[in-house]
Design an enzyme around this catalytic site. Structure first.
Site, mmCIF file in Angstrom:
data_model
loop_
_atom_site.group_PDB
_atom_site.id
_atom_site.type_symbol
_atom_site.label_atom_id
_atom_site.label_comp_id
_atom_site.label_asym_id
_atom_site.label_seq_id
_atom_site.Cartn_x
_atom_site.Cartn_y
_atom_site.Cartn_z
ATOM 1 N N ARG A 62 71.167 -14.571 44.047
ATOM 2 C CA ARG A 62 70.788 -15.106 45.367
ATOM 3 C C ARG A 62 69.970 -16.382 45.254
ATOM 4 N NH1 ARG A 62 68.185 -10.800 49.071
ATOM 5 N NH2 ARG A 62 68.432 -12.496 50.560
ATOM 6 N N TYR A 83 71.653 -24.641 60.567
ATOM 7 C CA TYR A 83 70.604 -25.106 61.477
ATOM 8 C C TYR A 83 69.245 -24.927 60.826
ATOM 9 C CZ TYR A 83 70.738 -20.082 62.832
ATOM 10 O OH TYR A 83 70.772 -18.710 62.840
ATOM 11 N N ASP A 89 62.019 -22.990 62.728
ATOM 12 C CA ASP A 89 60.595 -22.739 62.511
ATOM 13 C C ASP A 89 60.246 -21.344 63.009
ATOM 14 O OD1 ASP A 89 59.844 -25.307 61.648
ATOM 15 O OD2 ASP A 89 59.476 -26.017 63.693
ATOM 16 N N LYS A 90 59.095 -20.862 62.579
ATOM 17 C CA LYS A 90 58.469 -19.691 63.212
ATOM 18 C C LYS A 90 57.358 -20.242 64.098
ATOM 19 C CE LYS A 90 60.629 -16.176 61.119
ATOM 20 N NZ LYS A 90 60.231 -15.498 59.902
ATOM 21 N N HIS A 149 64.933 -7.476 61.252
ATOM 22 C CA HIS A 149 65.821 -8.639 61.074
ATOM 23 C C HIS A 149 66.878 -8.342 60.007
ATOM 24 C CE1 HIS A 149 66.939 -12.863 60.285
ATOM 25 N NE2 HIS A 149 66.813 -12.565 59.007
HETATM 26 C C1 VOV Z 1 73.901 -12.239 57.171
HETATM 27 C C2 VOV Z 1 72.849 -11.844 57.764
HETATM 28 C C3 VOV Z 1 71.414 -11.874 57.367
HETATM 29 C C4 VOV Z 1 70.743 -10.972 56.553
HETATM 30 C C5 VOV Z 1 71.330 -9.770 55.819
HETATM 31 C C6 VOV Z 1 69.366 -11.394 56.503
HETATM 32 C C7 VOV Z 1 68.364 -10.704 55.799
HETATM 33 C C8 VOV Z 1 67.098 -11.265 55.581
HETATM 34 C C9 VOV Z 1 66.069 -10.639 54.819
HETATM 35 C C10 VOV Z 1 66.203 -9.290 54.139
HETATM 36 C C11 VOV Z 1 64.990 -11.507 54.791
HETATM 37 C C12 VOV Z 1 63.601 -11.256 54.135
HETATM 38 C C13 VOV Z 1 63.604 -11.297 52.672
HETATM 39 C C14 VOV Z 1 64.229 -12.525 52.097
HETATM 40 O O1 VOV Z 1 65.352 -12.397 51.614
HETATM 41 O O2 VOV Z 1 63.624 -13.601 52.179
HETATM 42 C C15 VOV Z 1 65.380 -12.662 55.524
HETATM 43 C C16 VOV Z 1 64.576 -13.799 55.676
HETATM 44 C C17 VOV Z 1 64.871 -14.800 56.572
HETATM 45 N N1 VOV Z 1 65.964 -14.870 57.416
HETATM 46 FE FE1 VOV Z 1 67.528 -13.646 57.432
HETATM 47 N N2 VOV Z 1 69.218 -12.529 57.274
HETATM 48 C C18 VOV Z 1 70.436 -12.844 57.825
HETATM 49 C C19 VOV Z 1 70.735 -13.882 58.705
HETATM 50 C C20 VOV Z 1 69.767 -14.742 59.187
HETATM 51 C C21 VOV Z 1 69.937 -15.635 60.295
HETATM 52 C C22 VOV Z 1 71.184 -15.772 61.130
HETATM 53 C C23 VOV Z 1 68.760 -16.316 60.468
HETATM 54 C C24 VOV Z 1 68.436 -17.286 61.586
HETATM 55 C C25 VOV Z 1 67.599 -16.566 62.654
HETATM 56 C C26 VOV Z 1 68.168 -16.646 64.034
HETATM 57 O O3 VOV Z 1 67.609 -15.975 64.914
HETATM 58 O O4 VOV Z 1 69.140 -17.361 64.281
HETATM 59 C C27 VOV Z 1 67.872 -15.891 59.442
HETATM 60 C C28 VOV Z 1 66.603 -16.408 59.254
HETATM 61 C C29 VOV Z 1 65.793 -15.977 58.215
HETATM 62 C C30 VOV Z 1 64.584 -16.650 57.845
HETATM 63 C C31 VOV Z 1 64.049 -17.921 58.489
HETATM 64 C C32 VOV Z 1 64.011 -15.929 56.809
HETATM 65 C C33 VOV Z 1 62.692 -16.258 56.096
HETATM 66 C C34 VOV Z 1 61.603 -15.780 57.001
HETATM 67 C C35 VOV Z 1 60.236 -15.766 56.418
HETATM 68 O O5 VOV Z 1 59.289 -15.714 57.246
HETATM 69 O O6 VOV Z 1 60.066 -15.809 55.201
HETATM 70 N N3 VOV Z 1 68.489 -14.897 58.701
HETATM 71 N N4 VOV Z 1 66.653 -12.479 56.034
#
Ligand code: VOV
Length: 248
Positions: free
Chosen positions: A129, A143, A146-147, A170
């Site tokens: 990964r 895209y 931010d948080k 999430h």
């Molecule tokens: C395919 C789908 C999918 C999956 C399985 C998934 C899973 C996960 C996991 C398990 C984790 C936490 C551990 C890590 O791995 O970092 C994250 C982390 C994160 N994600 Fe996510 N996310 C997805 C998809 C996914 C999407 C579509 C988005 C956009 C959000 C939206 O509203 O448009 C997103 C955002 C994020 C972000 C910005 C972070 C970092 C946040 C932080 O504060 O650090 N993400 N995400």
């Protein structure tokens, strides 16, 4: 003070969006266009070699709509290499007929919100990964985001436990898209104008809409997500480059 999440970083990333200056491209002779296409394909060949050696990866997609005509995403071990690639492309003939419309600099990132008891750098799954070979999915969606840090909605003031439980939720939504959408999260705090880049790959573009929509109802996105521009596009395979740039 609330505790910062620990992050793991992998390859550096550049998303480079270009519009084609069709007017001047059309003014070239067909031989000149052929030479420019050939030179670009040789550059891609070089990137393929690097990818074959697992020293980086890249993806090439056309972009639908007026924000760009195509996007190059490149991953490399260092920021210098990412920069060299950018300059190398800019020195090509084809680049003279493109206009940069957007770019994004970041680094592949995983956080410790979902804890694991193993040493991450020993886990083949985590390494895959952090240093991903980008898929050749039919579609891409990118895209920046931010948080939120506003008034009562400040992600960065929340206790770790609250952030962790929201990220768990999430992840659960995301997991329902396993096999349909692959996500690559790149961190860009200190590198670019937003905090993360979200790059999604899928063979079915509708899955982007469904996933992003579903996440909007989930607290971490509903309350804390702020979004930049969205880009969506189609895989540009090397054997279609000439067709894209062909002028009758
Ligand atoms: C395919 C789908 C999918 C999956 C399985 C998934 C899973 C996960 C996991 C398990 C984790 C936490 C551990 C890590 O791995 O970092 C994250 C982390 C994160 N994600 Fe996510 N996310 C997805 C998809 C996914 C999407 C579509 C988005 C956009 C959000 C939206 O509203 O448009 C997103 C955002 C994020 C972000 C910005 C972070 C970092 C946040 C932080 O504060 O650090 N993400 N995400």
């Amino acid at each position: 003070m609330s505790e910062a999440a620990k992050t793991l970083e992998g390859w550096y990333s550049l998303h480079d969006f270009r519009a084609i200056d069709w007017t001047s491209w059309k003014m070239l002779s067909s031989d000149e266009r052929q030479a420019a296409i050939h030179e670009f394909l040789s550059l891609l060949e070089k990137w393929n070699t690097t990818q074959g050696e697992k020293k980086g990866s890249h993806a090439l997609y056309t972009v639908v709509g007026q924000k760009a005509d195509f996007m190059m995403m490149v991953l490399r071990p260092t920021l210098e290499e990412v920069n060299e690639i950018e300059n190398e492309f800019n020195k090509t003939k084809l680049a003279e007929y493109t206009v940069p419309t957007f770019s994004y600099v970041s680094v592949v990132e995983l956080s410790n919100y979902l804890p694991s008891d193993q040493d991450p750098y020993q886990s083949p799954e985590i390494l895959a990964r952090l240093y991903p070979i980008l898929p050749k999915s039919k579609h891409v969606c990118f895209y920046p985001m931010d948080k939120r840090r506003q008034g009562d909605d400040n992600w960065y003031m929340l206790p770790m436990e609250d952030r962790r439980s929201m990220m768990r939720s999430h992840g659960m939504i995301g997991r329902q898209y396993a096999g349909k959408v692959k996500q690559i999260i790149t961190g860009s705090v200190g590198f670019d104008d937003y905090e993360w880049g979200v790059t999604l790959f899928s063979d079915d573009a509708l899955q982007f809409k469904k996933l992003v929509y579903e996440m909007r109802f989930d607290e971490v996105s509903a309350r804390y997500g702020e979004f930049g521009s969205f880009f969506v596009g189609n895989l540009l395979e090397e054997d279609r480059v000439a067709q894209l740039l062909h002028i009758n």
